[in-house]
Design a protein around this motif. Structure first.
Motif, PDB file in Angstrom:
ATOM      1  N   THR A   3     -20.002   1.705  -1.183  1.00 37.42           N
ATOM      2  CA  THR A   3     -19.122   2.874  -1.171  1.00 37.42           C
ATOM      3  C   THR A   3     -19.843   4.142  -1.605  1.00 37.42           C
ATOM      4  O   THR A   3     -19.231   5.195  -1.725  1.00 37.42           O
ATOM      5  CB  THR A   3     -17.923   2.653  -2.116  1.00 37.42           C
ATOM      6  N   ARG A  54      -8.391  11.785   2.141  1.00 38.71           N
ATOM      7  CA  ARG A  54      -8.045  13.074   1.561  1.00 38.71           C
ATOM      8  C   ARG A  54      -7.526  13.976   2.667  1.00 38.71           C
ATOM      9  O   ARG A  54      -8.038  13.949   3.791  1.00 38.71           O
ATOM     10  CB  ARG A  54      -9.246  13.730   0.875  1.00 38.71           C
ATOM     11  N   THR A  71       0.841  -1.194   0.000  1.00 36.19           N
ATOM     12  CA  THR A  71       0.000   0.000   0.000  1.00 36.19           C
ATOM     13  C   THR A  71       0.872   1.238   0.000  1.00 36.19           C
ATOM     14  O   THR A  71       1.777   1.365   0.820  1.00 36.19           O
ATOM     15  CB  THR A  71      -0.897   0.011   1.254  1.00 36.19           C
ATOM     16  N   VAL A 109     -11.699  10.722   5.750  1.00 38.70           N
ATOM     17  CA  VAL A 109     -11.744   9.342   5.260  1.00 38.70           C
ATOM     18  C   VAL A 109     -13.177   9.017   4.857  1.00 38.70           C
ATOM     19  O   VAL A 109     -14.125   9.376   5.539  1.00 38.70           O
ATOM     20  CB  VAL A 109     -11.227   8.345   6.314  1.00 38.70           C
ATOM     21  N   GLU A 110     -13.309   8.370   3.703  1.00 40.33           N
ATOM     22  CA  GLU A 110     -14.602   7.881   3.221  1.00 40.33           C
ATOM     23  C   GLU A 110     -14.702   6.406   3.567  1.00 40.33           C
ATOM     24  O   GLU A 110     -13.907   5.588   3.098  1.00 40.33           O
ATOM     25  CB  GLU A 110     -14.711   8.087   1.714  1.00 40.33           C
ATOM     26  N   HIS A 148      -8.121  -0.106   2.177  1.00 40.86           N
ATOM     27  CA  HIS A 148      -9.361  -0.176   1.397  1.00 40.86           C
ATOM     28  C   HIS A 148     -10.226   1.086   1.534  1.00 40.86           C
ATOM     29  O   HIS A 148     -11.378   1.083   1.098  1.00 40.86           O
ATOM     30  CB  HIS A 148     -10.191  -1.408   1.769  1.00 40.86           C
ATOM     31  N   VAL A 191     -10.605   5.497   1.105  1.00 40.31           N
ATOM     32  CA  VAL A 191     -10.102   6.687   0.427  1.00 40.31           C
ATOM     33  C   VAL A 191      -9.871   7.773   1.472  1.00 40.31           C
ATOM     34  O   VAL A 191     -10.781   8.115   2.236  1.00 40.31           O
ATOM     35  CB  VAL A 191     -11.090   7.179  -0.642  1.00 40.31           C
ATOM     36  N   PRO A 229     -18.681   9.863  -0.728  1.00 42.69           N
ATOM     37  CA  PRO A 229     -17.975  11.039  -1.248  1.00 42.69           C
ATOM     38  C   PRO A 229     -18.885  12.240  -1.479  1.00 42.69           C
ATOM     39  O   PRO A 229     -18.474  13.378  -1.279  1.00 42.69           O
ATOM     40  CB  PRO A 229     -17.347  10.537  -2.557  1.00 42.69           C
ATOM     41  N   LYS A 243      -4.980  13.036  -2.212  1.00 41.58           N
ATOM     42  CA  LYS A 243      -5.812  11.846  -2.088  1.00 41.58           C
ATOM     43  C   LYS A 243      -4.928  10.610  -2.106  1.00 41.58           C
ATOM     44  O   LYS A 243      -3.974  10.531  -2.878  1.00 41.58           O
ATOM     45  CB  LYS A 243      -6.819  11.792  -3.241  1.00 41.58           C
ATOM     46  N   TYR A 244      -5.240   9.664  -1.219  1.00 39.74           N
ATOM     47  CA  TYR A 244      -4.540   8.384  -1.267  1.00 39.74           C
ATOM     48  C   TYR A 244      -5.473   7.290  -0.750  1.00 39.74           C
ATOM     49  O   TYR A 244      -6.493   7.576  -0.121  1.00 39.74           O
ATOM     50  CB  TYR A 244      -3.234   8.419  -0.463  1.00 39.74           C
ATOM     51  N   LYS A 245      -5.127   6.059  -1.039  1.00 38.39           N
ATOM     52  CA  LYS A 245      -5.920   4.915  -0.583  1.00 38.39           C
ATOM     53  C   LYS A 245      -5.074   4.064   0.351  1.00 38.39           C
ATOM     54  O   LYS A 245      -3.903   3.802   0.086  1.00 38.39           O
ATOM     55  CB  LYS A 245      -6.408   4.079  -1.768  1.00 38.39           C
ATOM     56  N   SER A 246      -5.695   3.624   1.435  1.00 38.35           N
ATOM     57  CA  SER A 246      -5.022   2.762   2.396  1.00 38.35           C
ATOM     58  C   SER A 246      -6.073   1.973   3.152  1.00 38.35           C
ATOM     59  O   SER A 246      -7.144   2.503   3.469  1.00 38.35           O
ATOM     60  CB  SER A 246      -4.193   3.600   3.373  1.00 38.35           C
TER      61      SER A 246
END
Length: 255
Positions: A203, A47, A3, A59-60, A43, A45, A23, A38-41
């Motif tokens: 999501t 920002r 990741t 976090v979403e 699972h 999203v 979102p 923005k990044y993903k970690s």
């Protein structure tokens, strides 16, 4: 696959953390922020950016209790915010509440008997569309007015969502200060269209195939779903306006 790490300027401390399910709930507030990354970690999203001089991390989570717990913990681990806000849409459980009204929780509970008090010192202003009281968490979207009436009677709550208690529990366990700021996106004037249960993904994305099938089976669904989206967009704008003041006040309170 490893990741990727979060952007350098967001990897450490944030002043304010915001946990939202979808979102579209936070999009108008993000438009007010600068230097967004923005990044993903895990699972989710993430920002991060600046709201004026305030560092915010968002976090979403997707919908539901379990992902909200995991995402909140991930947000705290990555950004150690001084405050966490559970922000997003909610359904009204009282007939006088309208789309765009704001609910601040002084208590969050669920249908299984769990409950947490929230330390908040804010007067309600129902005439101005601001309510302070109990928010109820359910395991599924509450679609009908009859269901909402029953939940209001059983739990004496103002509004319903699916994530706030999960966020509150993680904040309690990590000794992170917490507030729930929710905006009414569906009131008690009408049921939500039945298709909402099948076309809304976990999501917050629309399942295109399910949407097309729903419109084929019930052509009136097109109008109902469009109205639902318009209400959601209006509610998200109202939430962003209210968050303007909340974020600034929380930041000032710790300096």
């Amino acid at each position: 696959m490893t990741t990727p790490p979060p952007p350098e300027n967001n990897a450490a401390h944030a002043d304010i953390g915001i946990v939202c399910a979808l979102p579209m709930e936070i999009a108008p507030f993000l438009e007010r922020c600068e230097k967004l990354r923005k990044y993903k970690s895990d699972h989710f999203v993430f920002r991060g950016g600046r709201y004026g001089e305030i560092k915010v991390a968002i976090v979403e989570t997707g919908t539901g209790f379990a992902p909200a717990r995991r995402a909140t913990q991930a947000l705290i681990d990555a950004h150690s915010p001084a405050w966490i806000l559970s922000a997003g849409f909610s359904g009204a459980l009282q007939p006088e509440m309208k789309i765009g009204h704001i609910v601040m929780a002084n208590d969050v509970c669920d249908v299984h008997g769990q409950e947490l008090r929230v330390d908040i010192n804010m007067p309600a202003n129902p005439e101005g569309g601001l309510y302070v009281g109990r928010i109820l968490n359910t395991d599924e979207i509450v679609r009908t007015v009859d269901e909402k009436r029953q939940l209001a009677e059983q739990h004496h709550a103002l509004a319903v969502d699916m994530e706030s208690l999960a966020v509150a529990q993680v904040c309690r366990d990590t000794q992170t200060r917490f507030l729930a700021v929710r905006v009414i996106s569906d009131d008690m004037s009408a049921d939500l269209p039945p298709e909402v249960l099948s076309i809304l993904g976990a999501t917050g994305t629309y399942r295109v195939g399910a949407a097309m099938g729903a419109m084929w089976k019930r052509p009136a669904a097109v109008k109902d779903l469009w109205k639902l989206r318009e209400s959601a967009n209006f509610a998200a704008e109202r939430l962003a306006i209210f968050l303007d003041g909340v974020v600034a006040q929380l930041y000032e309170s710790r300096h």
